[in-house]
Design an enzyme around this catalytic site. Structure first.
Site, mmCIF file in Angstrom:
data_model
loop_
_atom_site.group_PDB
_atom_site.id
_atom_site.type_symbol
_atom_site.label_atom_id
_atom_site.label_comp_id
_atom_site.label_asym_id
_atom_site.label_seq_id
_atom_site.Cartn_x
_atom_site.Cartn_y
_atom_site.Cartn_z
ATOM 1 N N GLU A 100 0.878 -1.801 0.001
ATOM 2 C CA GLU A 100 0.097 -0.072 0.452
ATOM 3 C C GLU A 100 0.930 1.276 -0.045
ATOM 4 O O GLU A 100 2.008 1.279 0.355
ATOM 5 C CB GLU A 100 -1.067 0.019 0.900
ATOM 6 N N ASP A 101 0.406 1.965 -0.851
ATOM 7 C CA ASP A 101 0.572 3.364 -0.623
ATOM 8 C C ASP A 101 0.830 4.221 1.448
ATOM 9 O O ASP A 101 2.220 4.560 1.346
ATOM 10 C CB ASP A 101 0.409 4.673 -1.633
ATOM 11 N N ASP A 104 -4.132 5.854 6.331
ATOM 12 C CA ASP A 104 -4.488 6.708 7.092
ATOM 13 C C ASP A 104 -6.058 6.147 7.642
ATOM 14 O O ASP A 104 -5.614 6.004 8.601
ATOM 15 C CB ASP A 104 -5.313 7.578 6.159
ATOM 16 N N PHE A 153 -2.184 15.975 4.158
ATOM 17 C CA PHE A 153 -2.557 15.288 3.075
ATOM 18 C C PHE A 153 -1.626 15.064 2.046
ATOM 19 O O PHE A 153 -0.787 16.341 1.233
ATOM 20 C CB PHE A 153 -3.959 16.246 1.864
ATOM 21 N N ARG A 166 1.939 12.376 -8.858
ATOM 22 C CA ARG A 166 2.484 10.898 -8.266
ATOM 23 C C ARG A 166 3.787 10.473 -9.205
ATOM 24 O O ARG A 166 4.692 9.981 -9.036
ATOM 25 C CB ARG A 166 1.981 10.323 -9.502
HETATM 26 P P1 5GP Z 1 -7.945 4.126 4.380
HETATM 27 O O1 5GP Z 1 -8.921 3.693 3.869
HETATM 28 O O2 5GP Z 1 -6.577 3.865 4.912
HETATM 29 O O3 5GP Z 1 -8.670 5.664 5.010
HETATM 30 O O4 5GP Z 1 -7.366 5.419 2.845
HETATM 31 C C1 5GP Z 1 -6.217 4.410 2.415
HETATM 32 C C2 5GP Z 1 -6.381 4.943 0.759
HETATM 33 O O5 5GP Z 1 -6.589 7.038 0.484
HETATM 34 C C3 5GP Z 1 -4.384 5.560 0.239
HETATM 35 O O6 5GP Z 1 -4.522 3.949 0.045
HETATM 36 C C4 5GP Z 1 -4.754 6.917 -0.811
HETATM 37 O O7 5GP Z 1 -5.209 5.960 -1.610
HETATM 38 C C5 5GP Z 1 -5.869 7.306 0.121
HETATM 39 N N1 5GP Z 1 -5.235 8.262 1.236
HETATM 40 C C6 5GP Z 1 -5.101 8.689 2.006
HETATM 41 N N2 5GP Z 1 -4.357 9.253 2.792
HETATM 42 C C7 5GP Z 1 -3.739 10.363 2.157
HETATM 43 C C8 5GP Z 1 -3.369 11.343 1.363
HETATM 44 O O8 5GP Z 1 -3.170 12.192 2.182
HETATM 45 N N3 5GP Z 1 -2.466 11.649 0.339
HETATM 46 C C9 5GP Z 1 -2.965 10.818 -1.131
HETATM 47 N N4 5GP Z 1 -2.351 11.451 -1.938
HETATM 48 N N5 5GP Z 1 -4.086 10.118 -0.862
HETATM 49 C C10 5GP Z 1 -4.393 9.535 0.626
#
Ligand code: 5GP
Length: 177
Positions: A100-101, A104, A153, A166
């Site tokens: 995963e990137d 959050d 963010f 990206r």
């Molecule tokens: P989660 O389900 O954990 O809230 O979010 C996961 C996905 O939300 C990540 O894989 C990513 O694509 C997006 N995301 C969450 N935080 C960020 C952020 O700070 N920047 C960006 N560009 N995408 C985020």
């Protein structure tokens, strides 16, 4: 909407990312020594990370891709996860490593983990480049974390804002003006 965003400083530079990705690759190689991995790239954010990471792994590695719905043009999580593209391969009996990137809220990963566990892999671990633990609402933890960061963010090194940035070779963040 209607908000303007400006770039913050460079949060994690190119060399620092390279160094950490190499360390993660070594750690993963050690943990899966004499075994094999199916690394699952969660599109699109993890594309850059997984490309660098797998070149630092020296055990038998296959890759496959999944796409799930993301935030779109806003920075708010809806908590709704939709599978837009499923795996091409059968992962039953495989050592699956979700790449995963960023984690959050953890909602995406929690869903993905359960979804993939239902296919009976031999093992399932999670590797994330970035972790924002402050925002976690779902009970999910990564086995490998590149960097633990504060709640900003993030853009760059695969992470986007409305599909842009990206391609930045470093990690930065956006702030409301
Ligand atoms: P989660 O389900 O954990 O809230 O979010 C996961 C996905 O939300 C990540 O894989 C990513 O694509 C997006 N995301 C969450 N935080 C960020 C952020 O700070 N920047 C960006 N560009 N995408 C985020």
């Amino acid at each position: 909407m209607g908000k303007n965003y400006v770039f913050g400083d460079v949060m994690i530079g190119k060399e620092e990312i390279q160094k950490r990705v190499s360390e993660l690759g070594k750690e993963i190689s050690r943990d899966y020594k004499d075994d094999s991995i199916v690394a699952i790239c969660v599109l699109k954010g993890a594309v850059i990370f997984i490309s660098d990471l797998i070149r630092e792994i020296n055990v038998d590695t296959k890759i496959d891709f999944m796409a799930v719905s993301s935030y779109g043009a806003t920075t708010q999580s809806t908590g709704v996860v939709r599978i837009l593209k499923d795996l091409d391969s059968d992962i039953e009996g495989e050592n699956v490593l979700i790449v995963e990137d960023i984690i959050d809220t953890g909602l995406t990963l929690k869903y993905l983990k359960e979804y993939l566990l239902a296919r009976k892999p031999k093992s399932l671990k999670i590797c994330t480049l970035l972790d924002k633990p402050e925002r976690r609402t779902a009970d999910v933890k990564a086995d490998y974390v590149g960097f633990t960061i504060e709640n900003k963010f993030i853009v760059g090194y695969g992470l986007d804002f409305d599909e842009r940035y990206r391609n930045l070779p470093y990690i930065s963040y956006l702030e409301e003006e």
